[in-house]
Write a protein that holds these residues in place. Structure first.
Motif, PDB file in Angstrom:
ATOM      1  N   ALA A 140       0.824  -1.206   0.000  1.00  0.00           N
ATOM      2  CA  ALA A 140       0.000   0.000   0.000  1.00  0.00           C
ATOM      3  C   ALA A 140       0.861   1.261   0.000  1.00  0.00           C
ATOM      4  CB  ALA A 140      -0.924  -0.011   1.217  1.00  0.00           C
ATOM      5  N   THR A 141       1.930   1.264   0.814  1.00  0.00           N
ATOM      6  CA  THR A 141       2.831   2.415   0.856  1.00  0.00           C
ATOM      7  C   THR A 141       3.476   2.670  -0.501  1.00  0.00           C
ATOM      8  OG1 THR A 141       3.331   2.029   3.192  1.00  0.00           O
ATOM      9  CG2 THR A 141       4.906   3.348   1.933  1.00  0.00           C
ATOM     10  N   PHE A 142       3.976   1.601  -1.112  1.00  0.00           N
ATOM     11  CA  PHE A 142       4.664   1.729  -2.394  1.00  0.00           C
ATOM     12  C   PHE A 142       3.686   2.148  -3.494  1.00  0.00           C
ATOM     13  CE2 PHE A 142       7.499  -0.257  -5.756  1.00  0.00           C
ATOM     14  CZ  PHE A 142       8.496   0.685  -5.598  1.00  0.00           C
ATOM     15  N   PHE A 143       2.487   1.581  -3.456  1.00  0.00           N
ATOM     16  CA  PHE A 143       1.470   1.909  -4.457  1.00  0.00           C
ATOM     17  C   PHE A 143       1.139   3.398  -4.396  1.00  0.00           C
ATOM     18  CE2 PHE A 143      -2.532   1.564  -6.733  1.00  0.00           C
ATOM     19  CZ  PHE A 143      -2.319   0.499  -7.590  1.00  0.00           C
ATOM     20  N   TYR A 144       1.025   3.906  -3.180  1.00  0.00           N
ATOM     21  CA  TYR A 144       0.710   5.337  -3.007  1.00  0.00           C
ATOM     22  C   TYR A 144       1.849   6.207  -3.528  1.00  0.00           C
ATOM     23  CZ  TYR A 144      -0.095   9.802  -0.717  1.00  0.00           C
ATOM     24  OH  TYR A 144      -0.269  11.148  -0.458  1.00  0.00           O
ATOM     25  N   GLU A 145       3.082   5.827  -3.221  1.00  0.00           N
ATOM     26  CA  GLU A 145       4.235   6.625  -3.622  1.00  0.00           C
ATOM     27  C   GLU A 145       4.429   6.651  -5.133  1.00  0.00           C
ATOM     28  OE1 GLU A 145       6.182   8.544  -1.814  1.00  0.00           O
ATOM     29  OE2 GLU A 145       5.058   8.071   0.008  1.00  0.00           O
ATOM     30  N   LEU A 146       3.968   5.616  -5.815  1.00  0.00           N
ATOM     31  CA  LEU A 146       4.148   5.527  -7.274  1.00  0.00           C
ATOM     32  C   LEU A 146       2.923   6.006  -8.049  1.00  0.00           C
ATOM     33  CD1 LEU A 146       5.930   2.054  -7.641  1.00  0.00           C
ATOM     34  CD2 LEU A 146       6.965   4.331  -7.633  1.00  0.00           C
ATOM     35  N   SER A 147       1.998   6.647  -7.388  1.00  0.00           N
ATOM     36  CA  SER A 147       0.747   7.031  -8.052  1.00  0.00           C
ATOM     37  C   SER A 147       0.919   8.210  -9.016  1.00  0.00           C
ATOM     38  CB  SER A 147      -0.314   7.390  -7.001  1.00  0.00           C
ATOM     39  OG  SER A 147       0.150   8.457  -6.172  1.00  0.00           O
ATOM     40  N   ASP A 148       2.058   8.928  -8.912  1.00  0.00           N
ATOM     41  CA  ASP A 148       2.236  10.108  -9.776  1.00  0.00           C
ATOM     42  C   ASP A 148       3.610  10.132 -10.435  1.00  0.00           C
ATOM     43  OD1 ASP A 148       3.604  10.458  -7.421  1.00  0.00           O
ATOM     44  OD2 ASP A 148       3.055  12.566  -7.163  1.00  0.00           O
ATOM     45  N   VAL A 149       4.065   8.978 -10.936  1.00  0.00           N
ATOM     46  CA  VAL A 149       5.349   8.914 -11.627  1.00  0.00           C
ATOM     47  C   VAL A 149       5.196   9.528 -13.018  1.00  0.00           C
ATOM     48  CG1 VAL A 149       7.175   7.391 -12.479  1.00  0.00           C
ATOM     49  CG2 VAL A 149       5.981   6.832 -10.362  1.00  0.00           C
ATOM     50  N   PRO A 150       6.043  10.469 -13.409  1.00  0.00           N
ATOM     51  CA  PRO A 150       5.915  11.117 -14.732  1.00  0.00           C
ATOM     52  C   PRO A 150       6.016  10.096 -15.878  1.00  0.00           C
ATOM     53  CG  PRO A 150       7.435  12.333 -13.328  1.00  0.00           C
ATOM     54  CD  PRO A 150       7.131  11.060 -12.606  1.00  0.00           C
ATOM     55  N   GLY A 151       5.024  10.114 -16.758  1.00  0.00           N
ATOM     56  CA  GLY A 151       5.056   9.268 -17.951  1.00  0.00           C
ATOM     57  C   GLY A 151       4.672   7.824 -17.735  1.00  0.00           C
ATOM     58  N   LEU A 152       4.437   7.419 -16.487  1.00  0.00           N
ATOM     59  CA  LEU A 152       4.088   6.032 -16.187  1.00  0.00           C
ATOM     60  C   LEU A 152       2.775   5.988 -15.410  1.00  0.00           C
ATOM     61  CD1 LEU A 152       7.593   4.718 -15.035  1.00  0.00           C
ATOM     62  CD2 LEU A 152       6.476   4.256 -17.232  1.00  0.00           C
ATOM     63  N   VAL A 153       2.071   4.859 -15.532  1.00  0.00           N
ATOM     64  CA  VAL A 153       0.803   4.697 -14.827  1.00  0.00           C
ATOM     65  C   VAL A 153       0.748   3.308 -14.213  1.00  0.00           C
ATOM     66  CG1 VAL A 153      -0.362   3.913 -16.943  1.00  0.00           C
ATOM     67  CG2 VAL A 153      -1.703   4.840 -15.044  1.00  0.00           C
ATOM     68  N   LEU A 154       0.207   3.231 -13.008  1.00  0.00           N
ATOM     69  CA  LEU A 154       0.059   1.942 -12.325  1.00  0.00           C
ATOM     70  C   LEU A 154      -0.998   1.106 -13.018  1.00  0.00           C
ATOM     71  CD1 LEU A 154       0.206   3.218  -8.642  1.00  0.00           C
ATOM     72  CD2 LEU A 154       1.731   1.487  -9.614  1.00  0.00           C
ATOM     73  N   ALA A 155      -0.675  -0.166 -13.251  1.00  0.00           N
ATOM     74  CA  ALA A 155      -1.619  -1.064 -13.926  1.00  0.00           C
ATOM     75  C   ALA A 155      -1.983  -2.267 -13.068  1.00  0.00           C
ATOM     76  CB  ALA A 155      -1.022  -1.548 -15.250  1.00  0.00           C
ATOM     77  N   SER A 156      -1.358  -2.418 -11.920  1.00  0.00           N
ATOM     78  CA  SER A 156      -1.576  -3.600 -11.083  1.00  0.00           C
ATOM     79  C   SER A 156      -2.647  -3.338 -10.028  1.00  0.00           C
ATOM     80  CB  SER A 156      -0.262  -4.008 -10.409  1.00  0.00           C
ATOM     81  OG  SER A 156       0.303  -2.914  -9.704  1.00  0.00           O
ATOM     82  N   HIS A 157      -3.076  -4.430  -9.371  1.00  0.00           N
ATOM     83  CA  HIS A 157      -4.067  -4.343  -8.298  1.00  0.00           C
ATOM     84  C   HIS A 157      -3.388  -3.835  -7.034  1.00  0.00           C
ATOM     85  CE1 HIS A 157      -7.075  -5.660  -5.342  1.00  0.00           C
ATOM     86  NE2 HIS A 157      -7.932  -5.731  -6.352  1.00  0.00           N
TER      87      HIS A 157
END
Length: 479
Positions: free
Chosen positions: A377-394
């Protein structure tokens, strides 16, 4: 001579004409027969004669030694492998230590997000001790398949342990994780059977589908509406559905996307259309559910509703090999019909002992699952606004998958861009991550991306460091 040929030809034509003009029911050799049948019979005789003649081949002049040598010199055989291009010359980073949350790569310590060590059991003292004890008692290998003096008591103990943990009647061990699924599928699915599979399944599942020689129909990735449409279509087209075995093949957590399959909906469709389910839990066993028992535990589905469950033990359990679990009949069938079980040397005893110790650890320390989910959950939150990339996993998947927001246009340039990000993150910030490289054999059509394997043994600082590094590098590379 010419006059004689003309006379013969005229005589033949007169005979043929008289044969056609012969009265109905003429008598030939005492047999009443129509005149035109004589000509037809003669034509049949001529055709048979021509067919049985040996074809004429002019005698070949044997080649001289010089000609043979010249032909041999000119002959170029087909290459055994395709030509190796510069793009194929890929050397992955080499670990010089255990694949824990921190590892040594090229002589320096890195934060490791490239190993599926979900529960952080790599290097666990109890598991190491169990391996040492098994090595002292049994040696390293078994030196034989399970059916030919390769069965050791620790194999049976491990099978019982897994079956008891999952609440199934029986289970069976395989000596290699990836071979489990592509041995199980052909053991049950044959030519003429129908398999409806997710288009995002990883290569081992694809290989099992290919080896089964069954009719394979793919549905859109994790799309239950698409699955239902395919099941409806297959059922409608089947002339004798009661005589055809039909299967749904899915992964619990998809290796190629980090998505989680909605098992409750899949079971509903399975029962509606009378299919069987083959479920691969390589990335969900020991991860999902309140006690780590996998997707059935996570979705609240009785495990007996899943016909066949397989999993590799090289992820959460930090050992090797794989298992299949289900009814006694499902397990017993594989002991004589599954190639990976019948023809492979059995799992080294110390790896079976390690698997038992890992399951014991999970039962005794359920808090490790809470730690893992907190990290995800912590990592998912931190990666929610990476430039040019989007989260695709659950959000509950330990495989955190990011894909490009906008493709560069081709798979090759997309991969070059992702490789550049992974390389800079490693070289500049000492964070090891993986890109979803696929071989030419892999037919998965899902987008490629960056894949992070989150572990319960990662610290919060490890997660923040990796997220900050990725954001910085992505902003520089993707512009």
């Amino acid at each position: 001579m010419a006059l004689a040929m003309v006379n013969v030809t005229a005589s033949v034509l007169d005979w043929v004409s008289s044969a056609f003009d012969a009265p109905t029911r003429a008598v030939v050799f005492g047999v009443p027969i129509d005149g035109h049948l004589v000509v037809e019979a003669l034509l049949v005789v001529v055709i048979l004669f021509q067919l049985t003649r040996k074809s004429y081949k002019p005698p070949k002049k044997p080649l001289t030694e010089k000609e043979i040598d010249e032909l041999c010199d000119d002959w170029v055989p087909e290459p055994l492998t395709p030509q190796i291009t510069e793009d194929m010359m890929y050397e992955p980073p080499t670990l010089e230590s255990a694949a824990g949350p921190h590892a040594i790569v090229n002589g320096k310590e890195v934060v490791n997000f490239a190993s599926a060590n979900y529960l952080g059991l790599v290097g666990n003292e109890k598991i190491t001790d169990s391996c040492v004890g098994a090595l002292e008692k049994y040696g390293v290998g078994s030196c034989g398949p399970r059916g030919f003096y390769g069965t050791i008591d620790v194999h049976l103990d491990c099978e019982q342990k897994i079956a008891k943990f999952l609440g199934t009647p029986d289970s069976i061990l395989y000596s290699y994780g990836i071979s489990t699924i592509f041995s199980v599928i052909p053991a049950f699915c044959k030519k003429g059977d129908i398999i409806v599979a997710d288009e995002g399944v990883h290569w081992a599942v694809q290989n099992g589908l290919y080896l089964s020689r069954s009719t394979v129909v793919y549905f859109k990735h994790n799309d239950m509406k698409s699955l239902e449409n395919k099941l409806e279509e297959v059922t409608r087209r089947s002339k004798h559905p009661e005589k055809v075995r039909r299967y749904i093949v899915v992964e619990a957590i998809y290796q190629n996307s980090g998505q989680i399959a909605p098992l409750d909906e899949i079971v509903r469709l399975k029962e509606k259309y009378r299919f069987r389910i083959i479920l691969d839990e390589s990335h969900s066993f020991g991860v999902l559910g309140s006690s780590g028992r996998g997707l059935a535990d996570h979705c609240g589905v009785p495990v007996e509703k899943i016909d066949i469950i397989t999993a590799g033990m090289g992820n959460a359990l930090a050992t090797d090999g794989g298992f299949c679990t289900g009814s006694v009949r499902v397990v017993d069938h594989q002991r004589l019909s599954s190639s990976g079980y019948v023809f492979s040397a059995s799992l080294p005893p110390y790896l079976a002992s390690a698997a038992i110790a890992a399951v014991d650890y999970l039962e005794e320390n359920p808090s490790v699952l809470s730690k893992l989910r907190t990290n995800i959950a912590t990592f998912f939150y931190e990666l929610s606004d990476v430039p040019g990339l989007v989260l695709a996993s659950h959000i509950l998947s330990p495989i955190v998958f990011l894909k490009l927001k906008k493709s560069t246009g081709t798979g090759k340039t997309d991969m070059d861009l992702l490789d550049s990000i992974a390389k800079q993150v490693l070289e500049e910030d000492s964070v090891l991550i993986a890109t979803t490289k696929r071989s030419s054999l892999d037919k998965c059509k899902l987008p490629i991306g960056l894949r992070f394997f989150v572990s319960a043994s990662h610290s919060e600082s490890d997660l923040l460091k990796a997220a900050a590094s990725l954001k910085r590098v992505a902003a520089l590379v993707i512009s």
